[in-house]
Design an enzyme around this catalytic site. Structure first.
Site, PDB file in Angstrom:
ATOM      1  N   GLY A 153       7.125  -2.247  -2.973  1.00 53.87           N
ATOM      2  CA  GLY A 153       6.619  -0.889  -2.894  1.00 53.87           C
ATOM      3  C   GLY A 153       7.253   0.007  -3.931  1.00 53.87           C
ATOM      4  NE  ARG A 154      11.215   3.165  -1.024  1.00 51.20           N
ATOM      5  CZ  ARG A 154      12.519   3.321  -0.836  1.00 51.20           C
ATOM      6  NH1 ARG A 154      13.113   4.427  -1.247  1.00 51.20           N
ATOM      7  NH2 ARG A 154      13.232   2.380  -0.248  1.00 51.20           N
ATOM      8  N   PRO A 172       0.847  -1.199   0.000  1.00 50.16           N
ATOM      9  CG  PRO A 172      -0.647  -1.546   1.723  1.00 50.16           C
ATOM     10  CD  PRO A 172       0.677  -2.003   1.210  1.00 50.16           C
ATOM     11  CB  CYS A 232       2.632   4.729   8.383  1.00 56.15           C
ATOM     12  SG  CYS A 232       2.733   6.376   7.648  1.00 56.15           S
ATOM     13  CE  LYS A 243       4.464  -2.998   3.675  1.00 55.07           C
ATOM     14  NZ  LYS A 243       5.120  -1.767   4.122  1.00 55.07           N
TER      15      LYS A 243
END
Length: 390
Positions: A238-239, A27, A112, A152
């Site tokens: 992700g990135r 995400p 996060c 996560k």
């Protein structure tokens, strides 16, 4: 490019879900909307998770949260990530998703590192309060019923306040279907090199559910190497896929046992193919936002990622980064030499902002105790405002 071959089973089981390749799209706020998920799926396979949705906003049924939980009909496995700091609110959000048949998989965000999240005790800061973490996860699993819940998380707040092993065991005990670890602390943000040894340690600690690794997967070779080095059951990307949705094609081929340069050729798009993917992304965004203008505003941030390493001049990049219509986009893309070959190393490697190590923003006295004191509990609701992160 060195040939790599995957010989272990490719399937990954998350509760009742079976993925044909052990790959999950991480995400990412403002990135992994329906449009981007659809685009990535067109190239590959795996599980594609929504951008993070705040539990309180969902319970209050704000228009934006209700829009973000929508999935396109082509998304057969509807995966939603929730963020929250209050067990009751998170459970209510999960109940809503399940009762209204809006999700087939729910992920909880405890990773996060964004200051506006951690300073409220959320994201990567929350597992420090192990009792609170356990309450949230247990409540979500109970509310979800047969819908699998995963978590996560990161290694911890910083090197002196690691939480991932205790949190991993607590999540396993609470009945989650899988645990994903981004092998950095919150203080590291996205800087430096991910500590894959932590993934290996977690895999040895958590034995009854899959452990997924996240961090520094820029290629299918990296994914296979992570699995080989850590023993993890799958990878979270992700990135590495920013501006490279075809990475999921490489990952699918690799995990299905293909060998780059032989049975399954690695996807190395020429400039024309990149332009086509970029335009497809813009079209899907137009459908998602139901607004061509808003879609064009959104696609601008993807320009540098898509054209990284390709011979696209600064003026043209600037024009693409200020595009206002699909017609203008077509005119600009039409000036490219589509036959330009894949630039190799220039298009590889890290993408996205890494940031630099920094002291994590936390609620006052947060680190004084592993238990949540009454004053901290009273302030938790402030952490469930209109929050986004990743």
């Amino acid at each position: 490019m060195t040939s790599v071959t995957q010989t272990s089973p490719a399937n990954l089981t998350i509760g009742p879900l079976t993925l044909d390749v052990p790959v999950v799209l991480a995400p990412m706020a403002g990135i992994t909307n329906t449009a981007f998920r659809r685009l990535c799926r067109e190239y590959g396979a795996g599980l594609y998770v929504s951008e993070m949705i705040t539990s309180r906003a969902l319970v209050e049924r704000t228009p934006e949260s209700m829009r973000l939980i929508n999935h396109h009909e082509s998304e057969k496995t509807r995966s939603i990530q929730l963020y929250g700091v209050d067990p009751k609110t998170v459970a209510e959000a999960v109940t809503l998703l399940v009762a209204e048949d809006r999700a087939d998989h729910i992920d909880l965000n405890f990773g996060c590192p964004v200051p506006k999240v951690t300073r409220k005790g959320g994201g990567a800061a929350l597992p420090w309060k192990l009792g609170l973490f356990r309450q949230i996860v247990e409540g979500a699993v109970t509310a979800a019923g047969d819908v699998p819940v995963t978590v996560k998380m990161r290694k911890g707040i910083d090197s002196d306040h690691l939480t991932y092993l205790e949190a991993g065991k607590a999540a396993e005990g609470a009945g989650v279907a899988a645990i994903a670890l981004h092998a950095r602390t919150a203080a590291e943000y996205y800087s430096g090199q991910a500590d894959w040894s932590a993934i290996a340690t977690l895999k040895k600690t958590v034995t009854s559910v899959p452990v997924l690794g996240n961090g520094d997967i820029w290629s299918a070779e990296d994914a296979l190497r992570m699995v080989a080095e850590t023993g993890c059951d799958g990878v979270v990307v992700g990135r590495g896929c920013l501006g490279r949705p075809w990475l999921f094609g490489d990952l699918a081929a690799a995990f299905r046992g293909g060998e780059f340069g032989a049975a399954a050729a690695r996807i190395q798009p020429n400039l024309g193919q990149v332009a086509d993917a970029f335009r497809r992304h813009a079209v899907l965004l137009t459908e998602f936002f139901e607004s061509e203008e808003r879609a064009c505003r959104d696609i601008r941030k993807h320009v540098a990622w898509y054209f990284k390493g390709y011979p696209v001049g600064g003026d043209l990049r600037a024009s693409l980064a200020s595009v206002v219509s699909l017609a203008q986009l077509d005119d600009l893309l039409g000036t490219l030499d589509g036959d330009q070959d894949y630039p190799g190393e220039g298009a590889e490697g890290p993408r996205g902002r890494a940031g630099s190590p920094k002291k994590t923003s936390l609620p006052e006295h947060w680190l004084d105790s592993r238990e949540l004191v009454s004053a901290e509990r009273a302030n938790l609701t402030e952490g469930e405002g209109d929050t986004s992160g990743g």
